[in-house]
Enzyme design. Structure first.
Site, PDB file in Angstrom:
ATOM      1  N   ARG A  23       4.601   3.479  29.082  1.00  0.00           N
ATOM      2  CA  ARG A  23       5.024   2.708  29.997  1.00  0.00           C
ATOM      3  C   ARG A  23       5.202   2.949  31.642  1.00  0.00           C
ATOM      4  O   ARG A  23       6.407   3.349  32.179  1.00  0.00           O
ATOM      5  CB  ARG A  23       7.369   2.650  29.410  1.00  0.00           C
ATOM      6  CG  ARG A  23       6.999   3.078  28.125  1.00  0.00           C
ATOM      7  CD  ARG A  23       6.263   1.686  27.319  1.00  0.00           C
ATOM      8  NE  ARG A  23       6.892   1.464  25.927  1.00  0.00           N
ATOM      9  CZ  ARG A  23       5.813   0.452  25.017  1.00  0.00           C
ATOM     10  NH1 ARG A  23       4.961  -0.523  26.165  1.00  0.00           N
ATOM     11  NH2 ARG A  23       5.568   0.100  23.589  1.00  0.00           N
TER      12      ARG A  23
ATOM     13  N   ASN B  96       4.438  11.689  22.343  1.00  0.00           N
ATOM     14  CA  ASN B  96       3.051  11.063  21.522  1.00  0.00           C
ATOM     15  C   ASN B  96       2.107  11.558  21.832  1.00  0.00           C
ATOM     16  O   ASN B  96       0.781  11.106  23.023  1.00  0.00           O
ATOM     17  CB  ASN B  96       2.651   9.027  22.382  1.00  0.00           C
ATOM     18  CG  ASN B  96       3.826   8.696  21.461  1.00  0.00           C
ATOM     19  OD1 ASN B  96       5.076   8.645  20.401  1.00  0.00           O
ATOM     20  ND2 ASN B  96       4.223   7.340  22.321  1.00  0.00           N
TER      21      ASN B  96
ATOM     22  N   GLU C 296       7.874   7.573  15.248  1.00  0.00           N
ATOM     23  CA  GLU C 296       7.129   6.295  15.494  1.00  0.00           C
ATOM     24  C   GLU C 296       6.021   6.401  15.329  1.00  0.00           C
ATOM     25  O   GLU C 296       4.602   6.658  15.780  1.00  0.00           O
ATOM     26  CB  GLU C 296       6.899   6.081  16.834  1.00  0.00           C
ATOM     27  CG  GLU C 296       8.310   5.522  17.192  1.00  0.00           C
ATOM     28  CD  GLU C 296       8.706   4.542  18.400  1.00  0.00           C
ATOM     29  OE1 GLU C 296       7.995   5.228  19.586  1.00  0.00           O
ATOM     30  OE2 GLU C 296       9.726   4.083  18.711  1.00  0.00           O
TER      31      GLU C 296
ATOM     32  N   ARG D 109      12.881  15.622  19.665  1.00  0.00           N
ATOM     33  CA  ARG D 109      13.866  14.790  20.073  1.00  0.00           C
ATOM     34  C   ARG D 109      14.099  13.880  18.805  1.00  0.00           C
ATOM     35  O   ARG D 109      13.853  14.041  17.390  1.00  0.00           O
ATOM     36  CB  ARG D 109      12.370  13.831  20.264  1.00  0.00           C
ATOM     37  CG  ARG D 109      11.942  14.527  21.698  1.00  0.00           C
ATOM     38  CD  ARG D 109      11.210  12.922  22.445  1.00  0.00           C
ATOM     39  NE  ARG D 109      11.592  12.115  23.287  1.00  0.00           N
ATOM     40  CZ  ARG D 109      11.374  10.943  22.868  1.00  0.00           C
ATOM     41  NH1 ARG D 109      10.731  10.692  22.076  1.00  0.00           N
ATOM     42  NH2 ARG D 109      11.809   9.989  24.145  1.00  0.00           N
TER      43      ARG D 109
ATOM     44  N   ARG E 230      19.222   0.148  11.923  1.00  0.00           N
ATOM     45  CA  ARG E 230      18.428   0.516  13.171  1.00  0.00           C
ATOM     46  C   ARG E 230      19.461   1.904  14.248  1.00  0.00           C
ATOM     47  O   ARG E 230      19.360   3.286  14.314  1.00  0.00           O
ATOM     48  CB  ARG E 230      17.623   0.065  14.221  1.00  0.00           C
ATOM     49  CG  ARG E 230      16.834   1.466  15.319  1.00  0.00           C
ATOM     50  CD  ARG E 230      15.452   0.829  15.487  1.00  0.00           C
ATOM     51  NE  ARG E 230      15.255   1.052  17.087  1.00  0.00           N
ATOM     52  CZ  ARG E 230      14.074   0.973  17.733  1.00  0.00           C
ATOM     53  NH1 ARG E 230      13.555  -0.042  16.908  1.00  0.00           N
ATOM     54  NH2 ARG E 230      14.091   1.730  18.555  1.00  0.00           N
TER      55      ARG E 230
ATOM     56  N   ASP F  41      17.382   1.994  22.425  1.00  0.00           N
ATOM     57  CA  ASP F  41      16.034   2.174  23.206  1.00  0.00           C
ATOM     58  C   ASP F  41      16.357   2.326  24.752  1.00  0.00           C
ATOM     59  O   ASP F  41      15.665   1.139  24.869  1.00  0.00           O
ATOM     60  CB  ASP F  41      14.402   2.739  22.429  1.00  0.00           C
ATOM     61  CG  ASP F  41      13.274   2.662  22.921  1.00  0.00           C
ATOM     62  OD1 ASP F  41      13.704   3.369  23.591  1.00  0.00           O
ATOM     63  OD2 ASP F  41      12.724   2.186  22.173  1.00  0.00           O
TER      64      ASP F  41
ATOM     65  N   GLU G 101      19.376  12.433  27.083  1.00  0.00           N
ATOM     66  CA  GLU G 101      18.039  11.864  27.326  1.00  0.00           C
ATOM     67  C   GLU G 101      17.972   9.823  28.671  1.00  0.00           C
ATOM     68  O   GLU G 101      18.609   9.671  27.676  1.00  0.00           O
ATOM     69  CB  GLU G 101      16.590  11.788  26.269  1.00  0.00           C
ATOM     70  CG  GLU G 101      15.469  11.004  26.769  1.00  0.00           C
ATOM     71  CD  GLU G 101      14.355  11.510  25.627  1.00  0.00           C
ATOM     72  OE1 GLU G 101      13.732  12.289  24.925  1.00  0.00           O
ATOM     73  OE2 GLU G 101      13.809   9.891  25.597  1.00  0.00           O
TER      74      GLU G 101
ATOM     75  N   GLU H 249      11.455   0.368  31.316  1.00  0.00           N
ATOM     76  CA  GLU H 249      10.860   0.711  30.474  1.00  0.00           C
ATOM     77  C   GLU H 249      11.115  -1.753  30.116  1.00  0.00           C
ATOM     78  O   GLU H 249      10.501  -2.713  29.870  1.00  0.00           O
ATOM     79  CB  GLU H 249      10.514   0.673  29.375  1.00  0.00           C
ATOM     80  CG  GLU H 249       9.875   0.219  27.862  1.00  0.00           C
ATOM     81  CD  GLU H 249      10.326   1.550  26.827  1.00  0.00           C
ATOM     82  OE1 GLU H 249       9.868   2.386  26.444  1.00  0.00           O
ATOM     83  OE2 GLU H 249       9.789   0.366  25.337  1.00  0.00           O
TER      84      GLU H 249
ATOM     85  N   GLU I 115      20.859  -7.539  34.246  1.00  0.00           N
ATOM     86  CA  GLU I 115      22.162  -8.255  32.639  1.00  0.00           C
ATOM     87  C   GLU I 115      22.146  -9.456  33.054  1.00  0.00           C
ATOM     88  O   GLU I 115      22.163  -9.899  32.403  1.00  0.00           O
ATOM     89  CB  GLU I 115      23.080  -7.302  32.832  1.00  0.00           C
ATOM     90  CG  GLU I 115      23.095  -6.880  31.535  1.00  0.00           C
ATOM     91  CD  GLU I 115      24.684  -6.390  31.833  1.00  0.00           C
ATOM     92  OE1 GLU I 115      25.864  -5.537  33.188  1.00  0.00           O
ATOM     93  OE2 GLU I 115      25.059  -5.996  30.269  1.00  0.00           O
TER      94      GLU I 115
ATOM     95  N   TRP J 111      10.753  -3.177  13.111  1.00  0.00           N
ATOM     96  CA  TRP J 111      10.712  -1.760  14.237  1.00  0.00           C
ATOM     97  C   TRP J 111      12.617  -2.606  14.070  1.00  0.00           C
ATOM     98  O   TRP J 111      13.561  -1.298  14.663  1.00  0.00           O
ATOM     99  CB  TRP J 111      10.706  -2.525  15.371  1.00  0.00           C
ATOM    100  CG  TRP J 111       9.414  -1.875  15.937  1.00  0.00           C
ATOM    101  CD1 TRP J 111       8.179  -3.815  16.038  1.00  0.00           C
ATOM    102  CD2 TRP J 111       7.954  -1.668  15.694  1.00  0.00           C
ATOM    103  NE1 TRP J 111       7.224  -3.204  15.899  1.00  0.00           N
ATOM    104  CE2 TRP J 111       6.817  -1.549  16.124  1.00  0.00           C
ATOM    105  CE3 TRP J 111       9.001   0.054  15.684  1.00  0.00           C
ATOM    106  CZ2 TRP J 111       6.311  -1.042  16.372  1.00  0.00           C
ATOM    107  CZ3 TRP J 111       7.744   0.855  15.914  1.00  0.00           C
ATOM    108  CH2 TRP J 111       6.329   0.245  16.142  1.00  0.00           C
TER     109      TRP J 111
HETATM  110  C1  GCU Z   1       9.616   3.799  23.168  1.00  0.00           C
HETATM  111  C2  GCU Z   1       8.289   3.052  23.875  1.00  0.00           C
HETATM  112  C3  GCU Z   1       7.983   4.026  23.701  1.00  0.00           C
HETATM  113  C4  GCU Z   1       7.837   4.943  23.099  1.00  0.00           C
HETATM  114  C5  GCU Z   1       9.104   5.970  22.622  1.00  0.00           C
HETATM  115  C6  GCU Z   1       9.812   7.189  22.628  1.00  0.00           C
HETATM  116  O1  GCU Z   1      10.002   3.281  21.618  1.00  0.00           O
HETATM  117  O2  GCU Z   1       8.367   2.049  23.884  1.00  0.00           O
HETATM  118  O3  GCU Z   1       6.268   3.939  24.206  1.00  0.00           O
HETATM  119  O4  GCU Z   1       7.112   6.595  23.088  1.00  0.00           O
HETATM  120  O5  GCU Z   1      10.916   4.073  23.086  1.00  0.00           O
HETATM  121  O6  GCU Z   1      10.893   7.593  23.305  1.00  0.00           O
HETATM  122  O7  GCU Z   1       8.919   7.496  21.685  1.00  0.00           O
END
Ligand code: GCU
Length: 630
Positions: free
Chosen positions: A119, A161, A245, A278, A295, A324, A346, A352, A462, A492
């Site tokens: 991102r 990630n 994820e 997280r 969700r 998100d 956060e 994004e 917006e 999702w």
């Molecule tokens: C969003 C994002 C992901 C990221 C995730 C996160 O979903 O698209 O790329 O990994 O947030 O906050 O971990």
């Protein structure tokens, strides 16, 4: 040095050797440096009566007197003095006294070992190249100065990630390079955080399992923490994205989140480290036919029952919204709800879902709304900061693009984040105006229109985006541009369920009961159609197209109107920007003008796709007869 690179703090006008020299006695005794051609003098002292990282700056006949509660406080005082000088204040009149609202003001970099940034819309990583830590030293030092100048004091340097390349930061080999990064940031009062993979015991330790209940796994984490702190004794801690994820976590071994977190927290504890854990956990394999799972409920459902079970050095890191980082969503009900667990708020500075640094978007305006939102009948979310909320974190928007942030004006977001994290009482207007002064100067004919563009940008964006808090009408995967059904039949958990009669998910007690997670006052506010803030109507309610809004317009008419207005807003930005030609540096003018052209294309695409989508669903024409494609 080109205009964009200079950001607010790196201009040649500020000929001050700050940061790494602060610790030196000589520097503390003498001349700070130059502002323009003028020397200015300052004396420094550490005043233990001041709050840690707090400072005061007082102008007088003998120069500036800068006092700080610690070295970082002095640094912040010096930067504050420089900002004031650059804003045109007379040195002898400067009088500032501040202290941070929270101890931890953090940037998370989502940087990968291969040098890419998840991102990221500002080029490649500032920290990584070809699978290893790799950077341009003077540039990284400038970056440290930029961050310190707005009070950021912790950064993670690898993506949440975590992949094998960055997981190796816990090894001797990985640490060798990380030590050097720590050395760059240390003089600026910035400590490092390492994002670690929950499966590190298997990946790096050769174990057969990462089960947190296995003593060998605990041994692995203890040894890893000891190794890291042996090399970087002031490391702030570890950051973990678990069970989220497709990242592994304690769930895979039949444990709740506290069990997974505490084994790592215990390893960090003897070294004074914090574990940031997280809360972005939800079912990312949902069947779209399932209308019960919702969700936004997931984080609260997962963590609320665990309140009090986390070790004292664990901080739960909660995204500001339950979805998100969407252009509009309510605040997460988890924020402030945990009475015996530490929490971090956060944000995402990377845009994004908000235009990816092609479209102009001032986050400060949205952050102010988030902080102003009620927690209960007595307190706003801002009131939780420094109490229930102990840390403010954001996903960075920076990269190795020459101007740091992709869009020159997106520097305002990095600046605003630091300033607001240090002092959440500042208004969006104040921090935006401050950034414009520091970047473009104070001349009213330049300052006023640029500040206004930024302050309007969130609402303009917006307007042409997903309407009334519906969320997720973006193109899948990359998240730029409209695709109303892009996520509608996917796994999702992000559905708007528009049909020919109505749009939205009923999240009240008559629907998924998501609203029940809020404090009663807020729950009632959102459940009631009369009191639910209009911009979030479709987040909480399923409503027919002809639902009457407070101003008498139908909902579908409002959608048409705002989408036309959004494009007009961007056209207006272009007119305003063109009026600045020749008054601001050409390089900045041309760069932003090019971005505005991209934004106009995007806004038109959103307008036409969204309007056509809903028109085709409901068949109700625009009352004003404008072009809606059939
Ligand atoms: C969003 C994002 C992901 C990221 C995730 C996160 O979903 O698209 O790329 O990994 O947030 O906050 O971990």
């Amino acid at each position: 040095m080109r205009f964009g690179y200079k950001a607010w703090m790196l201009s040649e006008e500020l000929k001050v050797e700050s940061g790494e020299f602060f610790a030196e006695e000589e520097f503390r005794r003498g001349i700070v440096g130059f502002f323009g051609e003028e020397k200015f003098k300052a004396s420094f002292d550490i005043d233990e009566n001041l709050p840690l990282e707090g400072f005061s700056v007082a102008g007088g006949a003998d120069g500036l007197k800068i006092s700080g509660g610690c070295e970082s406080g002095l640094l912040y005082g010096a930067y504050a003095a420089l900002f004031a000088l650059k804003r045109g204040e007379a040195a002898e009149k400067i009088s500032i006294s501040q202290k941070p609202a929270v101890e931890k003001r953090i940037l998370n970099h989502w940087d990968n070992g291969d040098g890419s940034v998840e991102r990221g819309y500002s080029g490649g990583s500032l920290f990584w190249r070809d699978g290893k830590i790799g950077y341009d030293l003077p540039r990284l030092r400038d970056y440290a100065r930029l961050l310190a100048s707005v009070g950021i004091n912790e950064i993670s340097v690898n993506n949440v990630n975590v992949r094998l390349q960055t997981a190796k930061l816990l090894t001797d080999e990985g640490l060798k390079d990380l030590v050097k990064v720590a050395e760059v940031f240390r003089p600026f009062g910035i400590r490092l955080i390492i994002s670690v993979h929950f499966d590190s015991p298997v990946w790096l330790g050769g174990l057969k399992t990462s089960d947190p209940a296995d003593p060998k796994v605990a041994d692995f984490w203890n040894a890893a923490a000891a190794r890291v702190y042996g090399k970087i004794p002031d490391l702030a801690g570890f950051l973990v994205k678990a069970d989220s994820e497709f990242q592994s976590g304690p769930n895979a071994f039949g444990h709740t989140q506290d069990v997974g977190a505490n084994v790592i927290a215990k390893a960090l504890k003897p070294h004074g480290g914090t574990l940031y854990w997280r809360c972005f956990i939800y079912n990312c394999l949902q069947d779209w036919r399932d209308t019960v799972t919702d969700r936004p409920k997931a984080a609260y459902d997962t963590f609320f029952p665990l309140d009090g079970k986390f070790d004292q050095n664990v901080i739960l890191q909660v995204k500001h919204g339950p979805s998100d980082f969407q252009v509009r969503e309510p605040n997460s009900p988890l924020l402030g709800a945990l009475k015996n667990t530490r929490e971090a708020l956060e944000f995402q500075i990377a845009q994004e879902y908000t235009g990816q640094q092609k479209d102009l978007y001032a986050w400060a305006v949205q952050w102010e709304e988030i902080l102003d939102a009620p927690f209960n009948e007595e307190r706003t979310t801002r009131d939780l900061i420094g109490k229930e909320i102990e840390a403010i974190v954001a996903v960075s928007n920076t990269g190795d693009d020459e101007n740091w942030c992709g869009h020159l004006m997106a520097q305002a977001n990095l600046f605003a984040f630091g300033r607001l994290a240090y002092n959440p009482a500042l208004t969006a207007k104040a921090v935006t105006e401050e950034w414009v002064s520091l970047t473009f100067g104070n001349a009213a004919e330049i300052h006023a229109p640029i500040a206004k563009m930024l302050l309007d940008s969130r609402h303009v964006y917006e307007k042409y985006n997903a309407p009334l808090g519906i969320c997720w009408m973006v193109c899948i995967h990359h998240h730029y541009g409209p695709s109303p059904d892009g996520y509608e039949y996917m796994k999702w958990g992000t559905y708007h369920r528009a049909d020919t009669k109505a749009i939205g998910v009923d999240r009240t007690r008559n629907g998924t009961s998501y609203t029940a997670q809020y404090q009663p006052f807020v729950r009632d506010l959102y459940e009631n159609l009369q009191t639910c803030p209009q911009e979030m109507l479709l987040y909480f309610h399923r409503l027919p197209y002809d639902f009457k809004l407070k101003d008498g317009r139908t909902m579908i008419q409002y959608i048409y109107d705002t989408h036309f207005e959004g494009v007009e807003g961007v056209e207006n930005f272009i007119t305003v920007w063109e009026s600045l030609k020749g008054k601001i540096p050409d390089e900045a003018y041309t760069h932003v003008r090019e971005r505005l052209a991209m934004q106009l294309e995007n806004a038109k695409e959103w307008r036409d796709v969204i309007n056509s989508y809903f028109y085709r669903k409901c068949g109700i024409p625009d009352e004003k007869g404008r072009t809606v494609y059939v």
